[in-house]
Enzyme design. Structure first.
Site, PDB file in Angstrom:
ATOM      1  N   HIS A   1       0.872  -1.182   0.000  1.00  0.00           N
ATOM      2  CA  HIS A   1       0.000   0.000   0.000  1.00  0.00           C
ATOM      3  C   HIS A   1       0.913   1.238   0.000  1.00  0.00           C
ATOM      4  CE1 HIS A   1      -2.759   2.952   1.857  1.00  0.00           C
ATOM      5  NE2 HIS A   1      -3.750   2.147   1.530  1.00  0.00           N
TER       6      HIS A   1
ATOM      7  N   ASP B   1       3.225  -4.141   8.172  1.00  0.00           N
ATOM      8  CA  ASP B   1       1.995  -3.367   8.021  1.00  0.00           C
ATOM      9  C   ASP B   1       0.847  -4.351   8.219  1.00  0.00           C
ATOM     10  OD1 ASP B   1      -0.324  -2.238   7.069  1.00  0.00           O
ATOM     11  OD2 ASP B   1       0.560  -1.451   5.220  1.00  0.00           O
TER      12      ASP B   1
ATOM     13  N   GLN C   1      -4.339  -5.026   7.187  1.00  0.00           N
ATOM     14  CA  GLN C   1      -5.300  -6.004   6.669  1.00  0.00           C
ATOM     15  C   GLN C   1      -5.193  -7.351   7.377  1.00  0.00           C
ATOM     16  OE1 GLN C   1      -7.688  -5.187   4.792  1.00  0.00           O
ATOM     17  NE2 GLN C   1      -7.000  -3.268   3.897  1.00  0.00           N
TER      18      GLN C   1
ATOM     19  N   LYS D   1     -10.508  -0.374  10.480  1.00  0.00           N
ATOM     20  CA  LYS D   1     -10.698  -1.573   9.653  1.00  0.00           C
ATOM     21  C   LYS D   1     -11.061  -2.783  10.496  1.00  0.00           C
ATOM     22  CE  LYS D   1      -7.208  -0.039   6.311  1.00  0.00           C
ATOM     23  NZ  LYS D   1      -7.871   0.288   5.060  1.00  0.00           N
TER      24      LYS D   1
ATOM     25  N   CYS E   1      -4.884   2.369  -3.629  1.00  0.00           N
ATOM     26  CA  CYS E   1      -3.639   2.861  -3.013  1.00  0.00           C
ATOM     27  C   CYS E   1      -2.476   1.905  -3.236  1.00  0.00           C
ATOM     28  CB  CYS E   1      -3.796   3.131  -1.524  1.00  0.00           C
ATOM     29  SG  CYS E   1      -4.937   4.453  -1.178  1.00  0.00           S
TER      30      CYS E   1
HETATM   31  C1  LIG Z   1      -2.270  -2.765   3.672  1.00  0.00           C
HETATM   32  C2  LIG Z   1      -2.653  -1.379   4.091  1.00  0.00           C
HETATM   33  N1  LIG Z   1      -1.730  -0.573   4.627  1.00  0.00           N
HETATM   34  C3  LIG Z   1      -2.022   0.667   5.043  1.00  0.00           C
HETATM   35  C4  LIG Z   1      -3.287   1.174   4.918  1.00  0.00           C
HETATM   36  C5  LIG Z   1      -3.544   2.565   5.374  1.00  0.00           C
HETATM   37  O1  LIG Z   1      -4.447   2.587   6.419  1.00  0.00           O
HETATM   38  P1  LIG Z   1      -4.969   3.974   6.968  1.00  0.00           P
HETATM   39  O2  LIG Z   1      -5.593   4.671   5.807  1.00  0.00           O
HETATM   40  O3  LIG Z   1      -5.947   3.600   8.022  1.00  0.00           O
HETATM   41  O4  LIG Z   1      -3.791   4.699   7.503  1.00  0.00           O
HETATM   42  C6  LIG Z   1      -4.281   0.378   4.370  1.00  0.00           C
HETATM   43  C7  LIG Z   1      -5.653   0.897   4.215  1.00  0.00           C
HETATM   44  O5  LIG Z   1      -6.186   1.137   3.169  1.00  0.00           O
HETATM   45  C8  LIG Z   1      -3.956  -0.920   3.940  1.00  0.00           C
HETATM   46  O6  LIG Z   1      -4.883  -1.712   3.385  1.00  0.00           O
END
Ligand SMILES: Cc1ncc(COP(=O)(O)O)c(C=O)c1O
Lengths: 125, 409
Positions: free
Chosen positions: B123, B201, B204, B227, B366
């Site tokens: 992401h 990270d 998910q 999430k 993203c």
């Molecule tokens: C794998 C992953 N990393 C990071 C994020 C970023 O999360 P947030 O927008 O809550 O900071 C997301 C969310 O879309 C994600 O799916």
């Protein structure tokens, strides 16, 4: 309201002027980074700066591609000065149904590329 | 017995009609999940009966708020099996957690000549913060490629490690596009073998799978409250205590100091050193309620339910002419089905599905490098499942796809 009216689907299935011109007088291309829609335009004008031919290429959603097809038909016969006067309502009227904010951007990509071309923001052959 | 009908009753939004008048079929939980009543009520109750600033007041209300805020930290600690409560830092979201690591640990430890390893399926939240610091410090970023089975290429990872100078490896536990469950245990072990720290990270993974940070031996683990049935505005950074102790603070201000003079300041103890300013108190309390809620159902059961739905969805998608799926096979697959439909742009498809009450995500989610450089597409459609998703919702999705295909042909 369903934005996929028959006229839009028709332009999407059979886009008009969907071939870049060679040679051309004006050219531009751009992309909507958010959705990856791309468009490229070429124009040929006569000695009075009147558009005699339009050629598009690109890919993206039905709205962005149909808008380009419709706008291309609209500008044939217009002068460069007339094209410079066009505003977003021209495209929105061609589409003919209300679009949500996120889809307005799709529709207006064509106008943005057209304006770049006539303002000669990119290379002129 | 997993009773999805009962679970759905816990989520008020799921019984709200969609503007189309059709039932809402919410298939975008990977972007943000819906909230159960217990979370909404915990936050409302806090604002109605307990609100005051935390860590400051010498009065009952402030003490009650502090107690509730800190209780949420303890819940998160046991949820991911951290060893100490000081290792749980509240941030704004996963993005905030990763930026914190990059701007503190990264700024302190990375320099020209070093290598940070990411993957091509990250992401943007786990790419861009590193790129920003790399432009300043001159370290190199190398990416583990993605195979044609939508898995990480671990042979190339090994080669990158053996090329040397790797200081940090930062990978997503579960891909938000492919749904791939990455072998993070192995990646962490290999990173450590080469003297690098390992960052995961978990945006998910924590909402969907049991996660044990001690068993993983991970150095930093980042995730978001919104999430996992919790509210927006709160994220979590887990870090090993010795690393957090050695790191400089990120943002300065109230709460994060021990003592301030006109000349300088000393830092508060963990975790407060990294929590400058009034925190997201109601959000932490809501997150605590979400953790209780998820634990009450059981993460193993939730994972099982979603994985089954994922398999079913991909089976049904394969029946639709012109569909291509971008997901790995079990056991690496999770509750995500990502696909394209020939002749219909993802944005048009999402719009047509919305007319039928079906909410999916269309775009690059993203993950632009993954789409453009690995999948070689600009956009895809993603249906993501959660504890409240049903097989009937998958059936509705498939029926709508058939309709969309007819209209665009
Ligand atoms: C794998 C992953 N990393 C990071 C994020 C970023 O999360 P947030 O927008 O809550 O900071 C997301 C969310 O879309 C994600 O799916």
């Amino acid at each position: 309201m369903d934005i996929y009216q028959e006229n839009i689907l028709d332009h999407h299935r059979n886009p008009r002027n969907w071939k870049l011109l060679d040679p051309y007088d004006f050219h531009a291309s751009d992309e909507n980074p958010l959705c990856g829609d791309t468009l490229e335009i070429t124009l040929r004008v006569d000695e009075n700066d009147r558009v005699v031919a339009v050629g598009w290429d690109g890919h993206g959603c039905a709205i962005s591609q149909a808008a380009a097809s419709m706008l291309g038909e609209e500008i044939i016969g217009k002068t460069l000065d007339e094209i410079k006067q066009l505003d977003k309502d021209v495209v929105l009227d061609l589409i003919g149904i209300p679009l949500s904010v996120s889809r307005v951007k799709c529709a207006l990509l064509s106008l943005k590329v057209l304006k770049s071309a006539v303002y000669n923001l990119e290379s002129q052959q | 017995m997993y009773d999805v009908a009962r679970i759905r009753q816990d989520f008020p939004i799921l019984s709200q009609p969609h503007p189309s008048g059709k039932p809402l079929v919410f298939l975008d939980s990977a972007a943000s999940s819906q909230k159960p009543s217990v979370v909404i009520d915990a936050m409302t109750n806090y604002y109605r009966t307990q609100h005051a600033n935390v860590h400051r007041g010498i009065y009952a209300l402030s003490e009650a708020a502090t107690h509730a805020y800190e209780a949420a930290r303890d819940k998160v600690k046991s949820f991911i099996n951290a060893e100490q409560r000081e290792e749980i830092i509240f941030t704004s979201n996963t993005t905030g957690s990763i930026n914190l690591i990059v701007q503190t640990w990264g700024r302190q430890n990375l320099e020209n000549g070093n290598v940070v390893v990411l993957t091509a399926m990250e992401h943007h939240a786990n790419i861009v913060p590193w790129q920003i610091l790399a432009a300043e410090k001159g370290f190199q970023i190398k990416y583990i490629p993605v195979t044609s089975d939508y898995l990480l290429d671990l042979e190339v990872f090994e080669r990158i490690l053996s090329e040397g100078n790797v200081k940090a490896v930062s990978v997503g536990h579960v891909s938000n596009v492919l749904g791939t469950i990455n072998p993070v245990e192995h990646i962490i072990e290999r990173a450590h073998a080469f003297g690098a720290i390992a960052i995961v990270d978990g945006a998910q993974s924590v909402p969907h799978l049991p996660v044990d940070v001690q068993a993983l031996d991970v150095d930093f683990y980042a995730f978001s409250g919104h999430k996992m049935c919790g509210p927006t505005g709160i994220g979590i950074l887990y870090g090993k205590r010795h690393l957090l102790e050695a790191m400089p603070p990120w943002q300065g201000g109230g709460d994060m100091i021990a003592r301030v003079t006109l000349e300088g300041a000393t830092w508060n103890d963990l975790p407060y050193k990294f929590e400058a300013g009034t925190p997201a108190i109601a959000e932490a309390i809501g997150l605590g309620a979400a953790v209780d809620y998820l634990q009450g159902i059981g993460m193993e059961a939730i994972h099982q339910h979603e994985a089954e739905l994922g398999v079913y969805a991909r089976e049904r998608l394969a029946e639709v002419e012109g569909v291509q799926c971008y997901n790995p096979a079990p056991p690496y697959a999770s509750g995500v089905a990502t696909f394209t439909l020939e002749g219909v742009h993802p944005h048009d498809l999402a719009q047509i599905l919305d007319y039928e009450g079906v909410a999916v995500r269309a775009g690059h989610h993203c993950a632009m490098p993954l789409h453009r450089e690995v999948l070689c597409i600009h956009a895809s459609v993603r249906a993501s499942f959660y504890l409240y998703s049903t097989r009937e919702e998958v059936d509705t999705l498939i029926a709508c796809l058939q309709v969309a295909r007819q209209r665009f042909l």
